[in-house]
Design an enzyme around this catalytic site. Sequence first.
Site, PDB file in Angstrom:
ATOM      1  CB  CYS A 170      -0.899   0.021   1.233  1.00 23.53           C
ATOM      2  SG  CYS A 170      -1.795   1.565   1.373  1.00 23.53           S
ATOM      3  N   GLY A 219      -5.494   1.783 -12.804  1.00 21.88           N
ATOM      4  CA  GLY A 219      -6.206   1.918 -14.073  1.00 21.88           C
ATOM      5  C   GLY A 219      -5.280   1.872 -15.268  1.00 21.88           C
TER       6      GLY A 219
END
Lengths: 273, 318
Positions: B143, B230
């Site tokens: 993360c 994305g």
Amino acid sequence: MPININILRSVFIERVQNETASVKTILFKDKVSSKAEPGQFLMVWIPGVEELPMSVMVADKEHSAAITIRRKGIGSTALFNKRIGEMLGIRGPYGNNFKIAPSARTVLLVGGGTGLVPLIRLAAKLNETRICCTLIIGASSKREVFFENTADAVLSDTKHKIIVSTENGDYGIKGNATDAMTQVLKQETFDTVYTCGPELMMKKVLDIASAYSLPIQASLERHMKCGIGICASCCIEDKLVCKDGTVFCEKQLSKMNEFGIFYRDKTGRKIVY
Amino acid sequence: MLEMYKRLRGKRQREHDRTLSINIAGMELRNPTMLASGFLGISQAIFNRLYNADVGAIVSKSISSKPIEGYRNPTVVCLEGGSYLNAVGLANPGADVFSREIASNPYVPIIVSLVGSSHDDFPPMINKFDDLNILGYEINLSCPHVAKMGMEVGDDPDMVTKVVKTVKSHTLKPVVVKVGLGNVDLLDIARAANDAGANAITAINTIRAMTINIESGIPVLSNKIGGLSGKSVKPVAIRCVYEISKNVALPVIGCGGIFSWEDAVEFMLAGASAIQLGSVIGYEGFGAFQRICLGLKRYLDRKGMKNLTELVGLAHKY
């Protein structure tokens, strides 16, 4: 090129209207939002502070939209304190909307607090199609009543009735919005009931409407982050309020065991109302 | 009519099951499409709905030992061209609540993603999940936007070794390690995970990035810096999957900007045995899994391949 509604648009506040001591309506120019359907919402960015989901309010100006804010937390207070000329970021409008059946002749709207916003936008649409409309405005006291005149203005072309209920009884019917609803339903019937407001109120509206076998549409609120159906912060059972809602019908609502019972906090834990 | 449709759909489903089913790190999946961690992942009811939308497996949001509220909004920013920036801040209900949420998981293939700031955080969490109906674990070592968690652990090969060894010594279930682009060579981290006994690698997590609103001059994310996902990360992810699968003897799960079956094929050619979807859900919702599976099936038919394993790593020979 068509505008991508997901990309943050900078808008500038053109008007601020005080509704009550703690509620304001903020108007800004935005062509896309001006065409929002009733029940749809914007993600509103207060630069450097917070981003909040806000239902789209009617605006009496071309190519404009508005939002109505109640001062409450850090984000809503920062938004409440914004002045004319200041900038906000918006994306959307998102979500589905209140549907008007072609056969509808007379409908009932039950709203509480800022939950009235999508109902006023709906009322403006009902006015265009001349559908008879009874609007119940629920508030705790006379000081907290707003949108009474606005509603009267947006419904000016159709037969309508505005009923105010206050919990302390200093204005209109004494009691809450659902007490007023029960009274109204004793005398009249409606093709559809539309509601938005605190979830416990909407749950009661659903129960009363079911008792009279009336179809109902309710616009729900949940904690939201993305607004576009990828984070599921706003889930209620297997539905995403941002994408599958915000408006749900009686069939969907009666299957939701969490409706009016739990919401999920920022961590995703279920909290009892 | 509806019954007939359901039967047909069931038949079609079974057909593509045979061709698309995979075994990765001992996990039997009906197809290679997984939900990437961080998306949609906290409620059993949503998991059930994803299962009915043909997902191969679901990786939950990263779960920590204590509940985390996460950052204030904006936590997700949409960018042009199918990319997102997010800094949600690992918001999750905590291991205790989440283990109760999925305690009666009927049949959904769930992989629980775990995150912690030291190896000690993991055993108590595994104790809560290990007897439940889950496939295995994914350890989030990447993360990019929370201090002392995720990437700060994943950037330290010794910590990676310690965490993976600890997790492996507390469960017999498969353990997947999710890596990303930190300050340390990705291959060193993947090798450390392999040597410590991990069963697969997920590559890649989001990439540290930011965006600034030009009217106000203010960074949009409340955390200022977040992770990019994305379409814009896809070529980077392809490169990472290619390098890891070429150099480390673990199956790789490809993740990063998969929007179409063509993207999925590209990841598999690069060496991915399975793939994870996330950002695409913002564009087409739950239907993405089924559509990508159908495209994969047609591609295999056209190429005369019997199953997906024939496809994995084909680009390595060039």
